[in-house]
Scaffold this motif. Structure first.
Motif, PDB file in Angstrom:
ATOM      1  N   ILE A   1       0.463  -1.157  -0.025  1.00 44.34           N
ATOM      2  CA  ILE A   1      -0.391   0.108   0.081  1.00 44.34           C
ATOM      3  C   ILE A   1       0.687   1.116   0.024  1.00 44.34           C
ATOM      4  O   ILE A   1       2.384   1.299   1.114  1.00 44.34           O
ATOM      5  N   LEU A   2       0.639   2.367  -1.385  1.00 48.31           N
ATOM      6  CA  LEU A   2       1.393   3.459  -1.131  1.00 48.31           C
ATOM      7  C   LEU A   2       0.239   4.631  -0.302  1.00 48.31           C
ATOM      8  O   LEU A   2      -0.351   4.799  -1.199  1.00 48.31           O
ATOM      9  N   LEU A   3       0.591   5.080   1.045  1.00 51.04           N
ATOM     10  CA  LEU A   3      -0.512   6.017   1.478  1.00 51.04           C
ATOM     11  C   LEU A   3       0.431   7.342   0.801  1.00 51.04           C
ATOM     12  O   LEU A   3       2.001   7.685   0.818  1.00 51.04           O
ATOM     13  N   ALA A   4      -0.211   8.396   0.413  1.00 49.89           N
ATOM     14  CA  ALA A   4      -0.243   9.777  -0.230  1.00 49.89           C
ATOM     15  C   ALA A   4       0.654   9.100  -1.854  1.00 49.89           C
ATOM     16  O   ALA A   4       1.914   9.754  -1.143  1.00 49.89           O
ATOM     17  N   ALA A   5       0.123   8.193  -1.812  1.00 46.95           N
ATOM     18  CA  ALA A   5       1.130   7.829  -3.018  1.00 46.95           C
ATOM     19  C   ALA A   5       1.895   9.060  -3.992  1.00 46.95           C
ATOM     20  O   ALA A   5       3.356   8.654  -4.650  1.00 46.95           O
ATOM     21  N   GLY A   6       1.338  10.082  -4.253  1.00 45.33           N
ATOM     22  CA  GLY A   6       1.263  11.133  -5.180  1.00 45.33           C
ATOM     23  C   GLY A   6       1.809  10.881  -6.582  1.00 45.33           C
ATOM     24  O   GLY A   6       0.956  10.286  -7.351  1.00 45.33           O
TER      25      GLY A   6
ATOM     26  N   VAL B   1      -0.473  -3.478  -5.720  1.00 45.38           N
ATOM     27  CA  VAL B   1       0.018  -2.298  -5.640  1.00 45.38           C
ATOM     28  C   VAL B   1      -1.546  -1.475  -5.502  1.00 45.38           C
ATOM     29  O   VAL B   1      -1.843  -1.143  -6.109  1.00 45.38           O
ATOM     30  N   PHE B   2      -1.317  -1.336  -4.421  1.00 46.17           N
ATOM     31  CA  PHE B   2      -2.825  -0.072  -3.735  1.00 46.17           C
ATOM     32  C   PHE B   2      -1.973   1.113  -3.752  1.00 46.17           C
ATOM     33  O   PHE B   2      -1.042   1.701  -2.768  1.00 46.17           O
ATOM     34  N   GLU B   3      -3.101   2.633  -4.931  1.00 50.30           N
ATOM     35  CA  GLU B   3      -1.621   3.528  -4.218  1.00 50.30           C
ATOM     36  C   GLU B   3      -3.153   4.516  -3.954  1.00 50.30           C
ATOM     37  O   GLU B   3      -4.234   4.370  -4.419  1.00 50.30           O
ATOM     38  N   LEU B   4      -3.272   4.989  -3.200  1.00 56.01           N
ATOM     39  CA  LEU B   4      -4.280   5.750  -2.360  1.00 56.01           C
ATOM     40  C   LEU B   4      -3.713   7.488  -2.348  1.00 56.01           C
ATOM     41  O   LEU B   4      -2.434   7.827  -2.285  1.00 56.01           O
ATOM     42  N   ASP B   5      -4.621   8.285  -2.851  1.00 55.61           N
ATOM     43  CA  ASP B   5      -3.782   9.579  -2.537  1.00 55.61           C
ATOM     44  C   ASP B   5      -5.359   9.973  -3.190  1.00 55.61           C
ATOM     45  O   ASP B   5      -6.810  10.150  -3.450  1.00 55.61           O
TER      46      ASP B   5
END
Length: 280
Positions: free
Chosen positions: A91-96, A112-116
């Protein structure tokens, strides 16, 4: 190339993502680069340096580019290590505007989960599509505001609560008030099965009066965001949530990569922004 959204249209904390993309583009052009990022230049071009990004970049103190290159490499290595250890969801928190899903070699089956924020993905997805970028893993985009409740949205996107997870929060916590940081960590902890890992960078509360920190904060403020101290003791903070943590100082990490920070860099300020890894 056009994205349909300029850097000026992005929220303040997300305009810093364009600035960081510019630093990554500069690193990608170096023969001794610590990582490859073939898409960073496309984001900067699409943003057009909007929202004060260009002026802010010029105001950043010496060593900022090297500092963030070291940080990015550490997060890359942590992502690879988690996947190699058999963790199947990252998990990429605040993937930007980072493109780890596209630029890293992932083992088969990794998601791969991208959160933003939705505004970030509105910009990011257009640029990636224009560049013909293809992910090297199963990539899941999850538009959310991490300052709110997002665990349900993540679950609806296919997140497996029962499986070990690798959490990466690069350049997130230094932009959040302590109450929001506490909420993010509580959510991450609640969603983390045994064997999960987390890595994040933070800004020590005692560093705010350092000249180099002030210069960087001023540059970030020009882009509509603000740097905030995270905690005085991140190891204790994580321990209270049931994690086993280790702290790493950026200058020492630079030495291990053969990229020492310039002698002109304020080492006290550089040490104030550290990286923390933790296992559950």
């Amino acid at each position: 190339m056009t994205s349909g959204m300029s850097g000026a249209a992005l929220p303040g904390v997300s305009r810093t993502a364009v600035w960081v993309a510019g630093l990554r583009a500069a690193e990608d052009a170096r023969p001794d680069r610590l990582f490859d990022d073939p898409y960073a230049r496309a984001f900067v071009a699409a943003a057009g340096g909007g929202g004060g990004v260009t002026d802010a970049a010029a105001a950043v103190p010496p060593g900022a580019s090297e500092f963030r290159a070291i940080r990015a490499r550490v997060f890359d290595d942590q992502a690879r290590a988690a996947a190699t250890a058999g963790i199947g969801q990252v998990i990429l928190l605040a993937a930007g505007l980072d493109c780890r899903a596209f630029r890293l070699d992932w083992p088969a089956g990794v998601r791969v989960f991208e959160l933003d924020l939705p505004e970030v993905f509105a910009f990011k997805e257009r640029v990636l599509a224009s560049a013909g970028a293809m992910p090297r893993c199963t990539r899941v985009v999850v538009p959310v505001d991490l300052r709110g409740q997002w665990s349900g949205v993540l679950a609806a996107a296919g997140f497996n609560h029962a499986a070990a997870t690798g959490w990466l929060a690069e350049g997130l916590l230094p932009y959040l008030p302590r109450t929001d940081s506490d909420q993010v960590l509580a959510t991450v902890t609640a969603l983390s099965a045994p064997g999960s890992r987390v890595v994040f960078d933070y800004l020590e509360a005692t560093a705010a009066d350092r000249p180099a920190v002030q210069a960087t904060s001023d540059a970030v403020r020009q882009m509509g965001a603000q740097l905030l101290p995270t905690t005085t003791s991140p190891v204790d903070w994580l321990t209270e949530h049931g994690w086993t943590a280790r702290l790493f100082r950026v200058p020492a990490l630079g030495e291990t990569y053969g990229r020492p920070l310039p002698a002109t860099v304020d080492m006290v300020a550089s040490n104030a922004t550290a990286l923390v890894t933790a296992n559950r």
